[in-house]
Motif scaffolding. Structure first.
Motif, mmCIF file in Angstrom:
data_model
loop_
_atom_site.group_PDB
_atom_site.id
_atom_site.type_symbol
_atom_site.label_atom_id
_atom_site.label_comp_id
_atom_site.label_asym_id
_atom_site.label_seq_id
_atom_site.Cartn_x
_atom_site.Cartn_y
_atom_site.Cartn_z
ATOM 1 N N ALA A 193 0.832 -1.207 0.000
ATOM 2 C CA ALA A 193 0.000 0.000 0.000
ATOM 3 C C ALA A 193 0.866 1.257 0.000
ATOM 4 C CB ALA A 193 -0.925 -0.003 1.213
ATOM 5 N N ARG A 194 1.943 1.244 0.771
ATOM 6 C CA ARG A 194 2.833 2.411 0.806
ATOM 7 C C ARG A 194 3.531 2.601 -0.544
ATOM 8 N NH1 ARG A 194 3.570 4.597 5.811
ATOM 9 N NH2 ARG A 194 2.947 3.304 7.601
ATOM 10 N N GLN A 195 3.836 1.513 -1.212
ATOM 11 C CA GLN A 195 4.432 1.614 -2.554
ATOM 12 C C GLN A 195 3.479 2.302 -3.515
ATOM 13 O OE1 GLN A 195 5.743 -2.256 -3.948
ATOM 14 N NE2 GLN A 195 7.871 -1.713 -3.527
ATOM 15 N N SER A 196 2.230 1.876 -3.503
ATOM 16 C CA SER A 196 1.251 2.495 -4.392
ATOM 17 C C SER A 196 1.034 3.957 -4.013
ATOM 18 C CB SER A 196 -0.074 1.735 -4.343
ATOM 19 O OG SER A 196 -0.685 1.835 -3.075
ATOM 20 N N MET A 197 1.043 4.271 -2.731
ATOM 21 C CA MET A 197 0.903 5.653 -2.281
ATOM 22 C C MET A 197 2.037 6.510 -2.819
ATOM 23 S SD MET A 197 0.846 7.101 1.624
ATOM 24 C CE MET A 197 -0.895 6.848 1.893
ATOM 25 N N ALA A 198 3.262 6.008 -2.734
ATOM 26 C CA ALA A 198 4.415 6.765 -3.225
ATOM 27 C C ALA A 198 4.303 7.016 -4.731
ATOM 28 C CB ALA A 198 5.702 6.016 -2.900
ATOM 29 N N LYS A 199 3.809 6.024 -5.469
ATOM 30 C CA LYS A 199 3.667 6.181 -6.917
ATOM 31 C C LYS A 199 2.613 7.239 -7.256
ATOM 32 C CE LYS A 199 5.036 1.386 -7.808
ATOM 33 N NZ LYS A 199 4.551 0.030 -8.198
ATOM 34 N N LEU A 200 1.503 7.215 -6.537
ATOM 35 C CA LEU A 200 0.443 8.196 -6.785
ATOM 36 C C LEU A 200 0.894 9.598 -6.382
ATOM 37 C CD1 LEU A 200 -2.549 6.034 -5.510
ATOM 38 C CD2 LEU A 200 -2.213 6.803 -7.872
ATOM 39 N N GLU A 201 1.618 9.702 -5.275
ATOM 40 C CA GLU A 201 2.160 11.003 -4.863
ATOM 41 C C GLU A 201 3.108 11.536 -5.934
ATOM 42 O OE1 GLU A 201 1.452 12.885 -2.313
ATOM 43 O OE2 GLU A 201 1.045 11.719 -0.500
ATOM 44 N N ALA A 202 3.941 10.657 -6.502
ATOM 45 C CA ALA A 202 4.902 11.082 -7.530
ATOM 46 C C ALA A 202 4.182 11.590 -8.778
ATOM 47 C CB ALA A 202 5.837 9.917 -7.879
#
Length: 520
Positions: A283-292
């Motif tokens: 979930a944190r990986q997907s969050m980082a991608k969306l933030e980017a």
């Protein structure tokens, strides 16, 4: 309309070939449906003078009775083709309540004149990547046209309008039967329909297929009753629009691993990962991608809702108890930014509505949900979201109506639908129906598992106690910190994720408090 067969018309960077009825731009032919082409030609031949809506309906639609939304949809298609902006138009200006006028100067040019290509078409591809393109073909009605001469055109225009409300796709009105695919990732689809006799009425066979390989991703037969024409049209439009889009979305997800690396490709992958994550790490990986993605292009509105969801609900319930005041404020800020990036994106309103709920701002939440329903009553996912919002606001009657409307579009209930209806029945004290809905769930969410346990406690205390104990173990195993939360902390967390207005959730809250405090 006046005709000058010896000459074409140049409008800014575009040329209307009136003999071939085509539009050319600096990068070659521009795909434009017949109605949009006729509207553009009518505007061009007025040479900057106002063209009223009545005049357009009389000429372009030959006086056929269609809703004003048909013209609105056609103007939107025309603006998209010209790369025009309705707020700061270069080509087509709206004159409120009256009609439209063409702003760009019109010149007569020799027949066959073409704009100079500035560079290859591939150089002008959207660097952010292309959303799925749905081309709405001609609705074939030859065998029923004598008895229903305007049904196909009317329904097609309403379908175009309905589809245009989905920001996740690009809608093209097209008369041609064969259109080359736009990109190599298979994101082009064709939606068409055939009208056939059905007793005294008409049935419509609609289908959506991939344009590249012809694979049918969705098909359905719906009936238009001989009586109640308007009601029948509304029902059919909801079924076609609301059912085709989920099938298309599911088909898109099949090819994501082979998709490219444009911004849109990255968004699709990150969104899928955010919903399919089974650990806090994922979930944190997907969050980082969306933030980017948002950092790279803040105007990319589609990336905001899945990111807001992660902040609001404990990284997709993979880190229970993680969403505190700081995360909720971040979610609210993101939701507002996403709405500002695209105020036509209906999902942005439901997302903002839930942010207001979590902050106990009930009046603001209600306004968001009401506007979302008004803007897109065709999307079953949005209808279910608005229904859930109405439940927390205590309007159970409205929630039932919305759930029924969603079922009319997508009659096959999934796990979230059973959970929503089961929770509503539980809140109304209808424990039998609540229990039946929870038993139909294949894969239990953190909440449907709790609700089902509360129901079983009413009918079989031993089974209910076992289920509550299993639910608590799940909470402990997925807590965001290593320490084991106590009963008071678990109940406070439960209440935080159930933001009811003015005691609307008393039945559920009381049952949960008793079960959490007494069963270990």
């Amino acid at each position: 309309m006046a005709t000058r067969d010896a000459e074409d018309l140049k409008i800014g960077e575009f040329v209307i070939d009136r003999n071939d009825e085509r539009l050319y731009g600096p990068h070659g032919p521009v795909k434009l449906g017949n109605k949009a082409y006729c509207v553009l030609l009518a505007l061009a031949e007025r040479d900057g003078k106002l063209l009223t809506k009545d005049a357009l309906f009389e000429t372009v639609w030959d006086g056929m009775a269609v809703s004003e939304s048909a013209l609105t949809t056609t103007i939107r298609e025309l603006r998209n083709a010209l790369g025009d902006d309705s707020k700061t138009p270069t080509y087509v200006e709206s004159v409120y309540g009256r009609g439209y006028r063409l702003l760009a100067p019109v010149e007569n040019v020799p027949a066959g004149f073409r704009p100079d290509p500035m560079m290859s078409a591939s150089a002008f591809e959207n660097p952010a990547g292309n959303p799925p393109r749905v081309i709405v073909g001609r609705f074939k009605d030859e065998v029923v046209q004598q008895d229903h001469p305007f049904a196909a055109d009317a329904i097609r225009e309403e379908v175009l309008l309905g589809l245009s409300r989905f920001r996740e796709i690009e809608v093209v009105a097209e008369q041609l039967d064969t259109i080359p695919p736009r990109d190599r990732h298979g994101r082009d689809y064709k939606l068409d329909a055939t009208f056939l006799p059905d007793g005294e009425g008409v049935k419509i066979v609609a289908r959506c297929k991939r344009l590249g390989d012809g694979r049918i991703v969705w098909a359905e037969t719906v009936k238009l009753a001989d009586t109640g024409m308007q009601m029948g049209v509304e029902t059919i439009v909801r079924r076609i629009v609301g059912a085709a889009l989920p099938a298309l979305d599911q088909d898109l997800s099949l090819g994501l691993d082979q998709a490219g690396d444009t911004l849109f490709d990255r968004y699709l992958k990150a969104k899928r990962q955010s919903f399919e994550a089974h650990s806090a790490h994922d979930a944190r990986q997907s969050m980082a991608k969306l933030e980017a993605i948002i950092d790279e292009q803040p105007s990319f509105a589609l990336a905001y809702p899945p990111l807001v969801r992660l902040y609001n609900i404990d990284l997709g319930y993979n880190a229970l108890g993680w969403s505190g005041p700081e995360q909720r404020q971040r979610a609210l800020s993101l939701a507002k930014s996403g709405l500002a990036a695209d105020r036509s994106h209906v999902h942005a309103y439901t997302v903002l509505g839930f942010c207001h709920l979590y902050n106990r701002e009930f009046d603001q939440a209600e306004g968001c949900f009401d506007y979302a329903f008004e803007r897109n009553p065709f999307n079953p996912s949005r209808l279910n979201e608005v229904a859930a919002g109405k439940v927390y606001l205590g309007d159970f009657d409205a929630a039932h109506r919305l759930i029924e409307q969603s079922k009319g579009i997508q009659p096959f209930a999934d796990d979230p639908s059973h959970e929503d209806l089961g929770r509503l029945c539980l809140l109304e004290g209808d424990w039998d129906n609540a229990d039946r809905n929870f038993r139909r769930i294949a894969i239990a969410s953190i909440w449907s598992q709790l609700y089902a346990a509360l129901c079983r406690l009413r009918f079989d205390k031993d089974e209910g106690a076992d289920r509550m104990a299993a639910w608590k173990r799940r909470v402990h195993e997925n807590w965001h910190r290593d320490e084991r939360p106590g009963n008071e902390r678990i109940f406070a967390w439960f209440e935080d994720h159930h933001p009811f207005k003015n005691g609307a959730g008393k039945v559920l809250i009381d049952a949960a408090q008793e079960a959490i405090s007494e069963i270990d």
